[in-house]
Design a protein around this motif. Structure first.
Motif, PDB file in Angstrom:
ATOM      1  N   VAL A 233     -73.099  24.668  93.161  1.00  0.00           N
ATOM      2  CA  VAL A 233     -73.588  24.475  94.531  1.00  0.00           C
ATOM      3  C   VAL A 233     -72.489  24.813  95.526  1.00  0.00           C
ATOM      4  O   VAL A 233     -72.703  25.540  96.506  1.00  0.00           O
ATOM      5  CB  VAL A 233     -74.075  23.023  94.732  1.00  0.00           C
ATOM      6  N   GLU A 236     -71.903  28.435  95.591  1.00  0.00           N
ATOM      7  CA  GLU A 236     -73.115  29.204  95.879  1.00  0.00           C
ATOM      8  C   GLU A 236     -73.381  30.238  94.794  1.00  0.00           C
ATOM      9  O   GLU A 236     -73.690  31.408  95.073  1.00  0.00           O
ATOM     10  CB  GLU A 236     -73.031  29.851  97.272  1.00  0.00           C
ATOM     11  N   LYS A 259     -77.734  26.587  94.775  1.00  0.00           N
ATOM     12  CA  LYS A 259     -77.809  26.119  96.170  1.00  0.00           C
ATOM     13  C   LYS A 259     -79.267  25.889  96.578  1.00  0.00           C
ATOM     14  O   LYS A 259     -79.581  24.916  97.277  1.00  0.00           O
ATOM     15  CB  LYS A 259     -77.144  27.153  97.088  1.00  0.00           C
ATOM     16  N   TRP A 262     -80.458  22.741  94.961  1.00  0.00           N
ATOM     17  CA  TRP A 262     -79.797  21.630  95.666  1.00  0.00           C
ATOM     18  C   TRP A 262     -80.512  21.337  96.976  1.00  0.00           C
ATOM     19  O   TRP A 262     -80.766  20.162  97.299  1.00  0.00           O
ATOM     20  CB  TRP A 262     -78.339  22.009  95.918  1.00  0.00           C
ATOM     21  N   HIS A 263     -80.859  22.369  97.725  1.00  0.00           N
ATOM     22  CA  HIS A 263     -81.593  22.167  98.985  1.00  0.00           C
ATOM     23  C   HIS A 263     -82.942  21.509  98.726  1.00  0.00           C
ATOM     24  O   HIS A 263     -83.410  20.702  99.535  1.00  0.00           O
ATOM     25  CB  HIS A 263     -81.782  23.504  99.714  1.00  0.00           C
TER      26      HIS A 263
END
Length: 851
Positions: A233, A236, A259, A262-263
């Motif tokens: 994360v 990226e 990423k 994770w979002h």
């Protein structure tokens, strides 16, 4: 039944006698008195009360602890134990131990929480069903349960049965969730934690599962996140998911954008407060029991609140030390913390916890005797019997304890230290480091007198970070542990203390005070005299508002000569709070990053985990949640929970197009004329120990009509237990009279119809059902419909029972996060109530009322 009890108690008290006596005990604290009476006072299955005040309960507990003490050198006397636990002042056994120790009327475990799992991580249907049965068997004995789902093969994987491919995680999440909702003991709802590794290819489906209203409503969900994912994360970069997870030769493998995933987690947590996050590598790296992983102590999941990571079939009992009671001359300039008394009492707390393990082993023997005596065949009883034999083995080998604290917020305020400040964080760290050293020292001394836990091996633990911190802080303690061993495999936790804090009359667990002063409403009856009406609700009921002071804030006022009986204006209240040590130290004031840093620092001295919530205002951006999660990982937290005010209000409500809606826009335009056929849910529940059933007709997944009454009765509906959905069809009989039929598919796929629901239920129920259905069909929000039903003044006891059943059924469809207006928490009195998974949940103390 406890094996050493020779006779049952005989003296009983009426509810009125016990309530008046306990009200005096709690200094006229109505809430504390009712909580104790309802949850912890000794009673039999007929409701006969055998304890008048908590003194009776504490005497019961002290007798049992003293009985166990007699088996060991230098036993504590009953009077000594009683002096430590009376008045909830110093040492407070929590939940199951408080209710169950010395209780001859209940065959139940003393453990607050369990984790279960299959050896070899079997994901066969047999293995999955075995977990389902074990979960139910534990919940009926009063335990909260956790289990991990990472062993289940991902969606679309080949299987050697008629389905050909696997359905993945989500259908089994629903199965376990539904089992939880079916089990309730004495009004107590089951509690379940489901977890999955972020490395699992279906983890995104798991993360999204609870966003769909009505799905997985009986479980908390958390994602096990590893360091590799967190690093991806930050960088990226991509992350590889596998099945089996982390396998060198996976059957399934796919690369995902770390990423982006994770979002997804951050967005869902911001939106709905779930999933929770478990930093799994930190948990395993720090875990002392995982030094014995090859002997069965490999951590796989946590209990429902996340404060106890456990291996399969291990359990834990909880006890809290009341930190406020060690502040001498509180709220004065001379205030000081008595560390010497505190150290002495931490040792006693650990000793009492070890005694409770022996009491638990007796309880397990009683459960096994009950199973053996049951009339079912050995084949039927085998899963339950083996479950408890496994739990007994883990308790004997590891002797795990859960010593924790409550009143952290009040302790700091009493010392004149602001919660969340650098000084406050530093003092809290000193207190928790002291607990760790003294509890481990006590466990070593117990090993010297009583023997170490059977599988203790110092060599296995030599590289464990937690053990090495103890060694660095106190080398004498470490070398004594090498010589004598340790009595318990792991010792410490920080759990939520909702009802416990009500009886200690302090802040809960490690949390700050929520509000030092708040308003509560009292319903005004039409015949009441000399009352003030401050508020009239939507259905016309009148309410009087009055101030409620947090107990220790009130003590601060008294110490400073401020009249606590005066009717204060809001301006005066604000001025008082500003002068008090609680100023800028409430849950809404505390700096969020500071709280995360505090949790990470204290976690270094807690060998299990910490239950703590970071409360955020409604308008914070999603990015802040992500920042808090990342900081929590960086500072060494084992898990983190973020709650944004009102975050459960916007959820997805259908399996079709994923459209975000809010309660204000969530009113579908129903057809003016009832369609001939409606999809329907079937909900079963108990009212006054009677079996009831409700049929909920749905349009766009929203209730359109409801019919409910007695089930499985000669005058009611007889429907197979496995039926939970079908169709409600409006027909006419041979005389042209309209009727409502229920149609479902039997196990062979053939349609079966129950004709005339209107003829199956009591006619009086039916007339009210038409009234309630009318409000639903005209678009009244479901929470408002629930309020309307609750407000009905009905003379008939059977109709009131019916009314309660309708409310229980409809609450399941209220959008998570909807605020409950005009009601207050039955535990702490707060008006900060929301609907969550069909229950009213207090955002202040965490208590939940279902039904």
């Amino acid at each position: 039944m406890d094996l050493n009890l020779t006779k049952l108690p005989t003296k009983t008290y009426t509810q009125e006698e016990a309530f008046e006596a306990s009200l005096a005990y709690f200094d006229q604290d109505d809430l504390a008195a009712r909580v104790w009476l309802n949850k912890y006072a000794l009673k039999d299955s007929q409701g006969n009360l055998y304890e008048k005040t908590p003194d009776d309960m504490h005497r019961r507990i002290a007798k049992e602890i003293a009985r166990i003490e007699l088996q060991y050198p230098n036993p504590l006397s009953e009077e000594k134990v009683f002096s430590l636990i009376k008045k909830f002042k110093y040492i407070v056994p929590q939940g199951s131990p408080m209710a169950g120790i010395g209780n001859p009327f209940q065959i139940a475990s003393l453990s607050n929480c369990f984790v279960i799992g299959n050896e070899g991580r079997s994901d066969s249907y047999g293995g999955i069903m075995k977990i389902d049965e074990e979960q139910v068997q534990l919940m009926k004995r009063r335990g909260g349960v956790g289990h991990d789902m990472s062993h289940i093969r991902p969606k679309g994987s080949p299987v050697k049965n008629s389905a050909l491919t696997s359905t993945g995680l989500v259908p089994f999440m629903e199965r376990y969730s539904n089992s939880t909702r079916e089990v309730a003991q004495d009004g107590r709802r089951g509690a379940l934690m489901l977890s999955v590794s972020i490395n699992h290819p279906d983890s995104e489906d798991f993360i999204d599962a609870k966003l769909e209203q009505g799905k997985v409503t009986g479980a908390n969900v958390s994602v096990r996140i590893d360091d590799t994912f967190m690093k991806a994360v930050k960088a990226e970069s991509s992350y590889v998911q596998k099945y089996p997870i982390h396998s060198a030769q996976p059957k399934v493998s796919k690369s995902v954008d770390a990423k982006a995933l994770w979002h997804k987690i951050v967005h869902n947590a911001w939106k709905s407060a779930e999933p929770g996050i478990l930093f799994w590598d930190t948990i395993i790296r720090e875990s002392v029991p995982d030094c014995y992983a090859d002997l069965g102590y490999n951590t796989v999941s946590t209990n429902p609140c996340g404060e106890i990571p456990l291996c399969p079939y291990d359990s834990c009992r909880l006890l809290a030390i009341n930190l406020f009671s060690y502040v001498e001359e509180p709220f004065t300039k001379k205030a000081r913390f008595n560390f010497e008394l505190f150290k002495e009492h931490v040792a006693y707390a650990q000793r009492i916890m070890d005694d409770i393990i022996d009491l638990e082993l007796e309880k397990i023997d009683a459960i096994l005797n009950k199973i053996n005596a049951d009339p079912e065949s050995d084949e039927i009883k085998s899963t339950e019997r083996n479950l408890w034999l496994n739990i007994k083995k883990k308790a004997q080998q590891g002797r795990r304890t859960g010593v924790g604290i409550t009143a952290e917020g009040d302790m700091l305020a009493a010392l004149g230290i602001r919660y969340g400040s650098e000084k406050g964080n530093a003092f809290s760290l000193q207190v928790h480091k002291t607990i760790a050293l003294e509890a481990y020292r006590a466990s070593v001394h117990l090993a010297k007198d009583r023997g170490a836990f059977p599988i203790y091996d110092a060599n296995r633990e030599k590289d464990n970070p937690f053990i090495n911190r103890l060694k660095e802080a106190d080398s004498q303690l470490y070398y004594e542990m090498l010589e004598y061993g340790r009595r318990n495999i792991a010792l410490l936790t920080i759990a939520p203390t909702g009802t416990t804090s009500l009886m200690t009359q302090t802040t809960s667990g490690i949390e700050p005070v929520f509000m030092p002063v708040y308003k509560r409403r009292r319903k005004v009856n039409p015949n009441d005299k000399n009352v003030r009406v401050d508020f009239v609700d939507e259905v016309g009921d009148s309410w009087e508002e009055y101030l409620v002071f947090h107990h220790r804030f009130k003590q601060w006022m008294a110490v400073n000569g401020i009249d606590t009986s005066k009717n204060l204006s809001q301006e005066e209240i604000d001025g008082l709070i500003k002068k008090s040590p609680y100023y800028k130290g409430t849950s809404n004031d505390v700096d969020w990053l500071s709280k995360v840093r505090m949790q990470g620092a204290i976690q270094k001295w807690v060998d299990h985990s910490i239950s703590v919530t970071i409360n955020l205002p409604n308008d914070v951006p999603e990015e802040l949640v992500g920042e808090l999660y990342m900081k929590a990982w960086e500072v060494g937290c084992k898990g983190v929970t973020v709650y944004r005010d009102g975050s459960r209000s916007g959820v997805l409500i259908s399996t079709g197009e994923k459209k975000e809606e809010t309660p204000e826009t969530n009113l579908s335009v129903f057809p003016v004329k009832r369609p001939q056929t409606l999809g329907a849910d079937v909900i079963r529940f108990q009212n006054n120990k009677e079996k009831w059933i409700a049929f909920i007709g749905l349009i766009d997944n929203r209730p359109y009509e409801i019919f409910t009454g007695l089930a499985d009765d000669e005058d009611g509906i007889l429907l197979p237990r496995w039926v939970n959905e079908g169709l409600i069809i409006k027909n006419r009989d041979e005389h042209g009279v309209s009727r409502y039929d229920f149609q479902f598919k039997n196990k062979r796929g053939y349609k079966t119809t129950i004709e005339g629901l209107s003829h199956k239920f009591n006619p009086e129920f039916w007339n009210y059902a038409k009234l309630i259905s009318g409000t639903l069909r005209h678009g009244m929000p479901i929470d408002k419909t629930v309020d309307l039903i609750n407000s009905l003044q009905l003379d008939s006891e059977s109709i009131n029972t019916w009314k309660n059943g309708v409310v229980r059924a409809l609450k399941r469809y209220v959008a998570n996060g909807t605020k409950a207006k005009g009601q207050h928490c039955g535990h702490c009195g707060s008006e900060n109530l929301i609907y969550q998974e069909g229950c009213l949940t207090c955002q202040d103390c965490g208590s939940s009322k279902c039904g």
